[in-house]
Scaffold this active site. Structure first.
Site, PDB file in Angstrom:
ATOM      1  N   LYS A  49      -6.354   1.539  17.018  1.00 37.22           N
ATOM      2  CA  LYS A  49      -6.646   0.196  16.536  1.00 37.22           C
ATOM      3  C   LYS A  49      -5.457  -0.702  16.897  1.00 37.22           C
ATOM      4  CE  LYS A  49      -6.429  -3.293  13.580  1.00 37.22           C
ATOM      5  NZ  LYS A  49      -6.454  -4.398  14.576  1.00 37.22           N
ATOM      6  N   GLU A  99      13.608  -9.797   7.530  1.00 40.93           N
ATOM      7  CA  GLU A  99      13.207  -9.778   8.937  1.00 40.93           C
ATOM      8  C   GLU A  99      12.437 -11.061   9.253  1.00 40.93           C
ATOM      9  OE1 GLU A  99       9.976  -7.196  10.375  1.00 40.93           O
ATOM     10  OE2 GLU A  99      11.362  -6.484  11.898  1.00 40.93           O
TER      11      GLU A  99
HETATM   12  N1  LIG Z   1       8.655  -2.914  13.276  1.00 44.72           N
HETATM   13  C1  LIG Z   1       7.954  -3.397  14.279  1.00 44.72           C
HETATM   14  O1  LIG Z   1       7.957  -2.912  15.409  1.00 44.72           O
HETATM   15  C2  LIG Z   1       7.071  -4.533  14.034  1.00 44.72           C
HETATM   16  C3  LIG Z   1       7.215  -5.257  12.898  1.00 44.72           C
HETATM   17  N2  LIG Z   1       6.357  -6.297  12.682  1.00 44.72           N
HETATM   18  C4  LIG Z   1       6.463  -7.053  11.461  1.00 44.72           C
HETATM   19  O2  LIG Z   1       5.141  -7.314  10.962  1.00 44.72           O
HETATM   20  C5  LIG Z   1       4.973  -8.731  10.848  1.00 44.72           C
HETATM   21  C6  LIG Z   1       3.577  -9.168  11.197  1.00 44.72           C
HETATM   22  O3  LIG Z   1       3.255  -8.667  12.509  1.00 44.72           O
HETATM   23  P1  LIG Z   1       1.938  -7.910  12.663  1.00 44.72           P
HETATM   24  O4  LIG Z   1       1.683  -7.330  13.999  1.00 44.72           O
HETATM   25  O5  LIG Z   1       0.866  -8.824  12.096  1.00 44.72           O
HETATM   26  O6  LIG Z   1       2.231  -6.680  11.718  1.00 44.72           O
HETATM   27  P2  LIG Z   1       1.161  -6.085  10.738  1.00 44.72           P
HETATM   28  O7  LIG Z   1       1.831  -5.033   9.977  1.00 44.72           O
HETATM   29  O8  LIG Z   1       0.472  -7.169  10.021  1.00 44.72           O
HETATM   30  O9  LIG Z   1       0.084  -5.424  11.783  1.00 44.72           O
HETATM   31  C7  LIG Z   1       0.425  -4.262  12.492  1.00 44.72           C
HETATM   32  C8  LIG Z   1      -0.887  -3.512  12.737  1.00 44.72           C
HETATM   33  O10 LIG Z   1      -1.470  -3.155  11.481  1.00 44.72           O
HETATM   34  C9  LIG Z   1      -2.795  -3.685  11.396  1.00 44.72           C
HETATM   35  N3  LIG Z   1      -3.088  -4.015  10.002  1.00 44.72           N
HETATM   36  C10 LIG Z   1      -2.996  -5.210   9.392  1.00 44.72           C
HETATM   37  N4  LIG Z   1      -3.346  -5.099   8.090  1.00 44.72           N
HETATM   38  C11 LIG Z   1      -3.676  -3.791   7.900  1.00 44.72           C
HETATM   39  C12 LIG Z   1      -4.126  -3.029   6.772  1.00 44.72           C
HETATM   40  N5  LIG Z   1      -4.316  -3.583   5.567  1.00 44.72           N
HETATM   41  N6  LIG Z   1      -4.365  -1.697   6.941  1.00 44.72           N
HETATM   42  C13 LIG Z   1      -4.191  -1.118   8.149  1.00 44.72           C
HETATM   43  N7  LIG Z   1      -3.765  -1.790   9.247  1.00 44.72           N
HETATM   44  C14 LIG Z   1      -3.513  -3.101   9.111  1.00 44.72           C
HETATM   45  C15 LIG Z   1      -2.756  -4.897  12.293  1.00 44.72           C
HETATM   46  O11 LIG Z   1      -4.060  -5.268  12.660  1.00 44.72           O
HETATM   47  P3  LIG Z   1      -4.359  -6.858  12.896  1.00 44.72           P
HETATM   48  O12 LIG Z   1      -3.511  -7.304  14.003  1.00 44.72           O
HETATM   49  O13 LIG Z   1      -5.818  -6.900  13.246  1.00 44.72           O
HETATM   50  O14 LIG Z   1      -4.028  -7.543  11.610  1.00 44.72           O
HETATM   51  C16 LIG Z   1      -1.926  -4.357  13.450  1.00 44.72           C
HETATM   52  O15 LIG Z   1      -2.710  -3.551  14.287  1.00 44.72           O
HETATM   53  C17 LIG Z   1       5.957  -9.321  11.841  1.00 44.72           C
HETATM   54  O16 LIG Z   1       6.276 -10.615  11.391  1.00 44.72           O
HETATM   55  C18 LIG Z   1       7.137  -8.355  11.699  1.00 44.72           C
HETATM   56  O17 LIG Z   1       7.856  -8.699  10.541  1.00 44.72           O
HETATM   57  C19 LIG Z   1       5.349  -6.633  13.558  1.00 44.72           C
HETATM   58  C20 LIG Z   1       5.229  -5.923  14.729  1.00 44.72           C
HETATM   59  C21 LIG Z   1       6.096  -4.836  15.068  1.00 44.72           C
END
Ligand SMILES: NC(=O)C1=CN([C@@H]2O[C@H](COP(=O)(O)OP(=O)(O)OC[C@H]3O[C@@H](n4cnc5c(N)ncnc54)[C@H](OP(=O)(O)O)[C@@H]3O)[C@@H](O)[C@H]2O)C=CC1
Ligand SMILES: CCCCCC(=O)O
Length: 489
Positions: free
Chosen positions: A182, A392
């Site tokens: 996903k 972050e």
């Molecule tokens: N440590 C790292 O490498 C990363 C950290 N981040 C952090 O996360 C923040 C938001 O980025 P984002 O990519 O939206 O990160 P998210 O944690 O929101 O999303 C990461 C993944 O999880 C999915 N997801 C979202 N909500 C759920 C849920 N309730 N249950 C299971 N899966 C879920 C997302 O799907 P969908 O996109 O469809 O919502 C995506 O595929 C960033 O601002 C940053 O702070 C983000 C990316 C990488």
């Protein structure tokens, strides 16, 4: 993998049981170019739990035969996929830049990394998986072997839309698991192209599947599905923790790689030009949207002013624009939400008393008006209690902090809930050794930027950055397999 609709806008389909199929909902969403919202990169499926069930069932069936194949046969598929991805590198990189904003050179570099990851794990199919352990019974033999988990749910973020899906799926596959992926919605079109490389390579139907749609439906559904035996996730702490709790409730393995607030320490004996270049590269490349990005810049007072002036001079040279344009060094934030998050932290930094030395404004001049562009921001006089030093931001914001000793620098660097990556710039070996021993981070780097980990080395964080397993390299085998101790008499 796609259906052509309405001129050139491609609609990417789900990949289930070896077929590209529409979601049962009949609904799709648009993936927009964050550099130009008039550019619809593609449409992706808004899937339901029924679509997810189909994918998990396909994976469940396929895994029975996939796990019986010799590792070398599984590896052949990954080698073929790597060759196909390499041939399609420009197409995939261009899609990545359009879809999430990373500049084309960075996107190309990341796609090449995806190729290399596939080849690394393809080779794993021919490497030892266990040990022979002498039994106290001389007529018996005892050894360890490894068994795959079964069906693994892979949930990935938008910031490395090729490298992260590959460094999760490739080891999962080579060690005999089937995968349901996903991807982040902001990177669904790019992910479909990556999956297409495996499809073209002839991966058996059902061994890998991709289901796009909302995280709370598809992502959470993976963690809750009774036939999913492991979840590997990279993303925010909020989502990661929820997934970990769901996995724990079901007693399945889970792997979480989450946020970071990565420091760089610049000692009084540092090569300042090197430190400045690494701070800019580590902190501002990919618009600061890396979990390994530098955000806290901790500088010894003896070199503070000189370092600050050098840094500001170089940051002022950064060109912000569409990542497809050769002249752009830094692209947009991935979305309007992310841009607003960055702007809110710039505002918060000012309110909390930090001094904004440079940038931090939305860029709306000319073509940039159609995108989510922000100037890189450099704050001075930042204290460890401030939000911009603790939270972050996932944007191009550097927080300068002055210290009077190396011991104080280490204390400030360790004063964080996170512990993913950390760098030090010093020409003094004892400072380097103290940093290696005392810095609480999963990745510690001497005279090198905090980002850019190599694929053959373990990747992961400490404290709140991780669930404390490690990805990449040989370390990945620990998550994607279970050890069996065998005794034969
Ligand atoms: N440590 C790292 O490498 C990363 C950290 N981040 C952090 O996360 C923040 C938001 O980025 P984002 O990519 O939206 O990160 P998210 O944690 O929101 O999303 C990461 C993944 O999880 C999915 N997801 C979202 N909500 C759920 C849920 N309730 N249950 C299971 N899966 C879920 C997302 O799907 P969908 O996109 O469809 O919502 C995506 O595929 C960033 O601002 C940053 O702070 C983000 C990316 C990488
Ligand atoms: C999830 C973030 C991965 C960062 C890998 C790098 O710094 O190259």
């Amino acid at each position: 993998m796609t259906t052509s609709t309405e001129k050139t806008v491609q609609t990417v389909l789900n990949y289930i049981d070896g077929q590209w199929v529409e979601a049962s909902t009949g609904q799709t969403a648009e993936s927009l170019n964050p550099a130009n919202v008039d550019d619809v990169v593609g449409r992706y499926q808004l899937s339901s739990s029924e679509d997810l069930d189909q994918a998990v069932e396909a994976a469940w069936k396929a895994q029975k035969e996939w796990r019986k194949l010799p590792g070398s046969a599984r590896g052949d598929i990954l080698f073929k996929a790597a060759d196909i991805m390499e041939k399609r590198i420009d197409e995939i990189a261009r899609t990545m830049t359009r879809e999430m904003g990373k500049t084309f050179p960075e996107a190309k570099g990341e796609t090449a990394r995806g190729v290399a990851i596939l080849r690394y794990y393809a080779g794993e199919g021919m490497r030892p998986v266990g040990d022979v352990i002498p039994s106290t019974d001389s007529s018996a033999i005892m050894f360890t072997t490894r068994t795959p988990l079964g069906v693994v749910g892979v949930i990935t973020p938008w910031n490395f839309p090729v490298a992260i899906p590959m460094w999760k799926a490739a080891p999962a596959l080579i060690y005999g698991n089937a995968v349901v992926m996903k991807p982040a919605s902001e990177a669904a079109v790019t992910c479909a192209k990556v999956i297409d490389c495996l499809h073209e390579a002839g991966i058996p139907a059902g061994v890998i599947n991709m289901v796009t749609g909302s995280g709370s439906v598809v992502g959470q559904g993976l963690a809750e599905h009774p036939k999913v035996s492991g979840i590997t996730f990279t993303g925010s702490n909020g989502v990661g923790k929820k997934l970990g709790q769901l996995a724990l409730e079901r007693g399945i393995k889970y792997q979480l790689e989450m946020g970071g607030k990565n420091p760089v320490i610049v000692a009084e004996d540092a090569d300042l030009d090197l430190a400045v270049d690494a701070t800019i590269s580590g902190g501002l490349k990919s618009t600061g949207q890396k979990c390994t990005a530098t955000s806290r810049v901790i500088v010894h007072e003896d070199v503070y002013e000189e370092f600050r002036e050098k840094l500001l001079a170089k940051v002022a040279e950064i060109t912000v624009g569409d990542g497809l344009n050769e002249g752009s060094w830094m692209g947009p934030s991935v979305s309007e939400n992310q841009l607003n998050t960055v702007l809110s932290y710039v505002q918060k930094g000012k309110e909390e008393g930090a001094k904004l030395l440079y940038g931090g404004n939305r860029c709306e001049k000319g073509a940039n008006a159609k995108g989510f562009f922000v100037e890189p921001a450099v704050f001075d006089e930042v204290t460890p209690d401030m939000a911009i030093a603790r939270e972050e931001i996932f944007g191009p914001v550097l927080a300068l902090m002055k210290v009077s000793s190396f011991e104080e620098a280490l204390d400030v660097a360790n004063d964080s809930d996170y512990g993913l990556s950390a760098s030090v710039f010093t020409t003094n070996i004892s400072k380097a050794l103290s940093f290696i021993n005392e810095m609480d981070a999963g990745l510690v780097r001497i005279n090198a930027e905090s980002a850019g980990v190599e694929l053959q080395a373990p990747f992961g964080g400490m404290k709140q950055s991780s669930s404390h397993s490690r990805e990449q390299g040989r370390a990945a085998i620990e998550f994607f397999t279970s050890i069996k101790t065998v005794f034969v008499k």
